[in-house]
Motif scaffolding. Structure first.
Motif, PDB file in Angstrom:
ATOM      1  N   LEU A   1       0.831  -1.206   0.000  1.00 54.85           N
ATOM      2  CA  LEU A   1       0.000   0.000   0.000  1.00 54.85           C
ATOM      3  C   LEU A   1       0.867   1.257   0.000  1.00 54.85           C
ATOM      4  O   LEU A   1       0.535   2.257  -0.648  1.00 54.85           O
ATOM      5  CB  LEU A   1      -0.925   0.010   1.224  1.00 54.85           C
ATOM      6  CG  LEU A   1      -2.064  -1.016   1.213  1.00 54.85           C
ATOM      7  CD1 LEU A   1      -2.805  -1.006   2.534  1.00 54.85           C
ATOM      8  CD2 LEU A   1      -3.048  -0.728   0.082  1.00 54.85           C
ATOM      9  N   SER A   2       1.996   1.185   0.713  1.00 56.96           N
ATOM     10  CA  SER A   2       2.892   2.350   0.747  1.00 56.96           C
ATOM     11  C   SER A   2       3.487   2.620  -0.636  1.00 56.96           C
ATOM     12  O   SER A   2       3.633   3.778  -1.027  1.00 56.96           O
ATOM     13  CB  SER A   2       4.026   2.121   1.754  1.00 56.96           C
ATOM     14  OG  SER A   2       3.492   2.010   3.040  1.00 56.96           O
ATOM     15  N   MET A   3       3.822   1.532  -1.350  1.00 56.90           N
ATOM     16  CA  MET A   3       4.369   1.711  -2.706  1.00 56.90           C
ATOM     17  C   MET A   3       3.336   2.417  -3.585  1.00 56.90           C
ATOM     18  O   MET A   3       3.670   3.337  -4.337  1.00 56.90           O
ATOM     19  CB  MET A   3       4.720   0.356  -3.330  1.00 56.90           C
ATOM     20  CG  MET A   3       5.786  -0.431  -2.615  1.00 56.90           C
ATOM     21  SD  MET A   3       7.370   0.388  -2.583  1.00 56.90           S
ATOM     22  CE  MET A   3       7.965   0.003  -4.176  1.00 56.90           C
ATOM     23  N   ALA A   4       2.084   1.964  -3.474  1.00 56.79           N
ATOM     24  CA  ALA A   4       1.014   2.615  -4.244  1.00 56.79           C
ATOM     25  C   ALA A   4       0.876   4.067  -3.795  1.00 56.79           C
ATOM     26  O   ALA A   4       0.688   4.977  -4.624  1.00 56.79           O
ATOM     27  CB  ALA A   4      -0.296   1.870  -4.057  1.00 56.79           C
ATOM     28  N   GLY A   5       1.000   4.299  -2.467  1.00 58.05           N
ATOM     29  CA  GLY A   5       0.898   5.647  -1.920  1.00 58.05           C
ATOM     30  C   GLY A   5       2.024   6.545  -2.414  1.00 58.05           C
ATOM     31  O   GLY A   5       1.821   7.728  -2.665  1.00 58.05           O
ATOM     32  N   ILE A   6       3.224   5.975  -2.564  1.00 60.74           N
ATOM     33  CA  ILE A   6       4.366   6.764  -3.063  1.00 60.74           C
ATOM     34  C   ILE A   6       4.101   7.201  -4.500  1.00 60.74           C
ATOM     35  O   ILE A   6       4.339   8.342  -4.882  1.00 60.74           O
ATOM     36  CB  ILE A   6       5.673   5.946  -2.953  1.00 60.74           C
ATOM     37  CG1 ILE A   6       6.083   5.836  -1.483  1.00 60.74           C
ATOM     38  CG2 ILE A   6       6.790   6.577  -3.777  1.00 60.74           C
ATOM     39  CD1 ILE A   6       7.202   4.863  -1.219  1.00 60.74           C
ATOM     40  N   TYR A   7       3.551   6.266  -5.297  1.00 56.70           N
ATOM     41  CA  TYR A   7       3.226   6.618  -6.684  1.00 56.70           C
ATOM     42  C   TYR A   7       2.187   7.742  -6.704  1.00 56.70           C
ATOM     43  O   TYR A   7       2.339   8.732  -7.417  1.00 56.70           O
ATOM     44  CB  TYR A   7       2.714   5.397  -7.447  1.00 56.70           C
ATOM     45  CG  TYR A   7       2.159   5.749  -8.795  1.00 56.70           C
ATOM     46  CD1 TYR A   7       3.001   6.149  -9.825  1.00 56.70           C
ATOM     47  CD2 TYR A   7       0.786   5.751  -9.032  1.00 56.70           C
ATOM     48  CE1 TYR A   7       2.497   6.519 -11.059  1.00 56.70           C
ATOM     49  CE2 TYR A   7       0.269   6.120 -10.252  1.00 56.70           C
ATOM     50  CZ  TYR A   7       1.124   6.501 -11.272  1.00 56.70           C
ATOM     51  OH  TYR A   7       0.621   6.878 -12.484  1.00 56.70           O
ATOM     52  N   ARG A   8       1.132   7.559  -5.890  1.00 53.03           N
ATOM     53  CA  ARG A   8       0.092   8.597  -5.829  1.00 53.03           C
ATOM     54  C   ARG A   8       0.690   9.925  -5.358  1.00 53.03           C
ATOM     55  O   ARG A   8       0.315  10.996  -5.845  1.00 53.03           O
ATOM     56  CB  ARG A   8      -1.021   8.184  -4.866  1.00 53.03           C
ATOM     57  CG  ARG A   8      -1.828   6.991  -5.323  1.00 53.03           C
ATOM     58  CD  ARG A   8      -2.654   7.339  -6.521  1.00 53.03           C
ATOM     59  NE  ARG A   8      -3.545   6.252  -6.893  1.00 53.03           N
ATOM     60  CZ  ARG A   8      -4.169   6.171  -8.040  1.00 53.03           C
ATOM     61  NH1 ARG A   8      -3.997   7.119  -8.948  1.00 53.03           N
ATOM     62  NH2 ARG A   8      -4.954   5.160  -8.310  1.00 53.03           N
ATOM     63  N   GLY A   9       1.625   9.844  -4.420  1.00 53.28           N
ATOM     64  CA  GLY A   9       2.275  11.044  -3.911  1.00 53.28           C
ATOM     65  C   GLY A   9       3.063  11.752  -5.000  1.00 53.28           C
ATOM     66  O   GLY A   9       3.043  12.985  -5.092  1.00 53.28           O
ATOM     67  N   MET A  10       3.746  10.954  -5.842  1.00 58.09           N
ATOM     68  CA  MET A  10       4.528  11.550  -6.931  1.00 58.09           C
ATOM     69  C   MET A  10       3.613  12.275  -7.912  1.00 58.09           C
ATOM     70  O   MET A  10       3.910  13.390  -8.364  1.00 58.09           O
ATOM     71  CB  MET A  10       5.320  10.453  -7.654  1.00 58.09           C
ATOM     72  CG  MET A  10       6.496   9.924  -6.842  1.00 58.09           C
ATOM     73  SD  MET A  10       7.161   8.402  -7.512  1.00 58.09           S
ATOM     74  CE  MET A  10       8.000   8.996  -8.927  1.00 58.09           C
ATOM     75  N   VAL A  11       2.497  11.631  -8.242  1.00 58.23           N
ATOM     76  CA  VAL A  11       1.541  12.258  -9.169  1.00 58.23           C
ATOM     77  C   VAL A  11       0.988  13.522  -8.532  1.00 58.23           C
ATOM     78  O   VAL A  11       0.876  14.574  -9.181  1.00 58.23           O
ATOM     79  CB  VAL A  11       0.406  11.267  -9.521  1.00 58.23           C
ATOM     80  CG1 VAL A  11      -0.684  11.956 -10.325  1.00 58.23           C
ATOM     81  CG2 VAL A  11       0.967  10.077 -10.286  1.00 58.23           C
ATOM     82  N   ASP A  12       0.679  13.425  -7.226  1.00 56.54           N
ATOM     83  CA  ASP A  12       0.103  14.579  -6.537  1.00 56.54           C
ATOM     84  C   ASP A  12       1.111  15.723  -6.450  1.00 56.54           C
ATOM     85  O   ASP A  12       0.753  16.892  -6.640  1.00 56.54           O
ATOM     86  CB  ASP A  12      -0.356  14.166  -5.137  1.00 56.54           C
ATOM     87  CG  ASP A  12      -1.283  15.198  -4.535  1.00 56.54           C
ATOM     88  OD1 ASP A  12      -2.370  15.405  -5.106  1.00 56.54           O
ATOM     89  OD2 ASP A  12      -0.906  15.827  -3.529  1.00 56.54           O
ATOM     90  N   ASP A  13       2.380  15.366  -6.177  1.00 52.12           N
ATOM     91  CA  ASP A  13       3.432  16.389  -6.145  1.00 52.12           C
ATOM     92  C   ASP A  13       3.473  17.142  -7.466  1.00 52.12           C
ATOM     93  O   ASP A  13       3.604  18.373  -7.509  1.00 52.12           O
ATOM     94  CB  ASP A  13       4.798  15.738  -5.884  1.00 52.12           C
ATOM     95  CG  ASP A  13       4.995  15.400  -4.412  1.00 52.12           C
ATOM     96  OD1 ASP A  13       4.191  15.862  -3.590  1.00 52.12           O
ATOM     97  OD2 ASP A  13       5.954  14.668  -4.095  1.00 52.12           O
ATOM     98  N   ALA A  14       3.388  16.366  -8.569  1.00 54.88           N
ATOM     99  CA  ALA A  14       3.443  16.969  -9.896  1.00 54.88           C
ATOM    100  C   ALA A  14       2.268  17.909 -10.094  1.00 54.88           C
ATOM    101  O   ALA A  14       2.411  19.027 -10.610  1.00 54.88           O
ATOM    102  CB  ALA A  14       3.445  15.874 -10.959  1.00 54.88           C
TER     103      ALA A  14
END
Lengths: 235, 397
Positions: B31-44
């Motif tokens: 779930l954290s890996m998925a969260g990191i991806y979502r975080g990267m998209v959100d950062d962008a």
């Protein structure tokens, strides 16, 4: 006229085919009346377990006829559609070891049988407690099976076999793990239950100490049965 | 009928719970890996949303300023303001660098901007906007900087006057905003040795040091010491202007590249973080396979340990579907414990991660469904093994 509880005529069982074929049963004949406790004795490999498995409807014989309480269940092929229901409702099993379900308490180990037959949980537990009381283990009804002694566990196993009041019980060396006193107690209980419920009980055994307690004995050797006459035993 | 699965779980709850916790930690990592991806998209998306621009004008044939280096003359904005539909323009520079703060290194993205124009920081959570031309800074709170603190950036010290929240680069580095000229100096100005060296080389070149042209050498040297370059010119368009039309005009007549918000989204999400996303996806697949293997192994060994009980149950009349149901329920029970532990663990350790971890409720729902599907699938092997158990094995001989 009442029918025998168990009637077996010319029952045969062959394992494998061709040169590798082994005839475990070569024409077994047996009659057991309701309320009768019969011993089945024979050396290892004589076919005792095979006969028990055929009677218990877990393996299919090759030839012959079997009837329970007058109803033919096998005659060169099964005559009963639902063997699972047959085992559940009309045959009780007692094994060498109690084989109780470790994750169920004593009551539920017994109640599971009527539950499987569709009896509501409450009624099934009432019936289980009655049967446990009849077998003098009612006071352990709430215990876990690991807390019971060997003798108590075997009584619970007998209660499980009897709870659906089947016409026959197949007991596979039920006294094997017990000392003489407990072994004789188990046989006494089986006799009492047979009398009380009119159940026919076949007890497979090697146990010398309990053999004299049977009024009738079938010897099995090389896949054939020989009845030891009651008069001879009485003498 | 008794719930056999529940009774078995309660009977060996310790083993079951610890197995569930172990599985849960694995699910937590997933779930954290998925969260990191979502975080990267959100950062962008936050990066694009914070600047208040409609068009990004960068050096031609580049994907700047976030995905590739881009250099644009800082007077290009004048010509861009003349394009029909452009309401405002702002020069912006970006530089990822390391600064020292309270004895530790902090990696930041230094942003040079012109106050009042596109590219300035979004809303502040503390302090005030930059009002002086030099040596004031607005920092993201993740830098650890506080209002009125002084921070050294290259040659000069800056006073932090404002704080932002979630102003980060696409790589997750917190931003520090400084006046454009200061940022240009940081980014483009050479050090003293390089300047001296450059001056000597220029003076030695007869083309720049002609005896008959006084002032030429000084003019050339002055131009070498100053920077007139920015990374991007951000444009805000008039209310009814069509950004695609304006972008096309700029590409055609100004010989620059112009990207709309949608283009920048595409560059940041599909190009810049595409490799990271693929890497995370591969991790997710591997973790899902490992989780499935663990559940399958646990349920299989639990089933094998109950062979005799299953044979007895079948002998006394239990249906195959009751046996299969018991095993399936245990697998799903393991999945429920694993998911609850995993979701909790992911939420607990997310703030500790150096990268922004965005745990979306939708992802949690999909994750729960996947965990259940994996557990159900993993129980198939054990169910097949249980259904193959011969009730005759309960009878000896």
């Amino acid at each position: 006229m009442s029918h025998p509880a168990i009637e077996i005529v010319g029952l045969a069982k062959r394992y494998g085919t061709g040169d590798a074929a082994v005839d475990a049963l070569k024409g077994v004949d047996m009659i057991v009346q309701p309320g009768e406790v019969v011993g089945l004795i024979g050396p290892s490999g004589s076919g005792k377990s095979t006969l028990l498995k055929c009677l218990g409807a877990v393996i299919e014989p090759t030839a012959g006829r079997m009837a329970l309480a007058g109803e033919t269940i096998y005659d060169h092929g099964w005559k009963v559609a639902d063997l699972r229901a047959l085992r559940r409702d009309r045959i009780g099993f007692v094994f060498q070891a109690p084989y109780l379900i470790p994750f169920l308490d004593v009551t539920d180990n017994v109640a599971v049988l009527p539950m499987l037959a569709g009896v509501p949980n409450g009624r099934a537990r009432d019936r289980a407690r009655e049967m446990l009381t009849a077998l003098d283990v009612g006071h352990r009804a709430r215990a876990q099976v690991q807390q019971l002694s060997g003798g108590e566990q075997q009584r619970v196993a007998i209660a499980r076999a009897l709870v659906n009041q089947p016409p026959i019980i197949l007991a596979d060396e039920p006294t094997a793990p017990l000392d003489s006193e407990r072994a004789l107690t188990v046989i006494r209980i089986l006799n009492e239950m047979a009398q009380r419920f009119g159940t026919a009980i076949i007890v497979v055994t090697h146990d010398e100490k309990i053999i004299p307690t049977f009024r009738r004995i079938y010897h099995i050797r090389d896949g054939r049965t020989y009845e030891e006459a009651g008069e001879a035993r009485a003498a | 009928m008794i719930n056999l699965a529940g009774r078995d779980i309660l009977h060996g709850w310790g083993r079951f719970l610890f197995t569930g916790v172990g599985l849960g930690l694995l699910i937590g990592v997933t779930l954290s890996m998925a969260g990191i991806y979502r975080g990267m998209v959100d950062d962008a998306k936050v990066l694009l949303g914070n600047v208040g621009a409609d068009l990004w004008v960068v050096q031609r044939d580049t994907l700047g300023p976030y995905a590739e280096p881009s250099n644009v003359r800082d007077d290009a904005y004048r010509a861009l303001l003349g394009v029909r539909g452009v309401a405002d323009a702002g020069n912006v520079t970006y530089l990822t660098m390391q600064i020292q703060h309270e004895g530790r290194d902090v990696r930041v993205m230094l942003v040079g901007f012109e106050p009042g124009h596109p590219g300035e920081p979004g809303s502040l959570v503390a302090g005030r906007p930059i009002t002086r031309s030099h040596y004031e800074a607005i920092a993201d709170e993740r830098t650890g900087l506080r209002i009125d603190q002084r921070v050294r950036i290259r040659r000069h010290e800056y006073t932090v006057v404002g704080l932002t929240r979630r102003a980060v680069s696409s790589g997750g580095d917190p931003m520090v905003f400084v006046p454009l000229q200061d940022a240009q100096e940081v980014q483009f100005l050479k050090d003293n040795d390089a300047l001296l060296n450059e001056r000597a080389r220029t003076a030695a070149n007869p083309a720049f040091n002609r005896p008959g042209v006084p002032g030429l050498l000084e003019a050339v040297q002055a131009s070498q010491a100053s920077s007139r370059t920015v990374n991007v010119v951000m444009l805000r368009l008039a209310p009814h202007a069509d950004e695609a039309v304006v972008a096309r005009e700029i590409r055609r007549w100004k010989h620059l590249e112009a990207y709309t918000r949608a283009d920048m989204d595409e560059i940041l999400v599909a190009k810049l973080i595409a490799t990271s996303a693929k890497q995370i996806f591969m991790f997710l697949v591997i973790l899902a396979v490992v989780s499935a293997a663990i559940v399958a192994f646990i349920i299989y060994t639990m089933t094998l340990a109950k062979q005799r009980e299953i044979a007895v149950l079948k002998l006394i009349g239990a249906r195959n579907r009751s046996i299969a149901g018991m095993i399936l329920q245990q697998a799903l029970g393991l999945g429920v414990i694993g998911f609850v532990v995993g979701r909790t663990a992911a939420a607990l350790w997310a703030p500790v991660f150096p990268k922004y971890v965005l745990l979306l409720p939708g992802d949690a729902v999909v994750g729960a469904a996947l965990v259940m599907a994996i557990c159900a699938l993993a129980s198939v092997v054990a169910i097949r093994a249980a259904l193959r158990i011969d009730p005759a094995t309960a009878i000896g001989g």
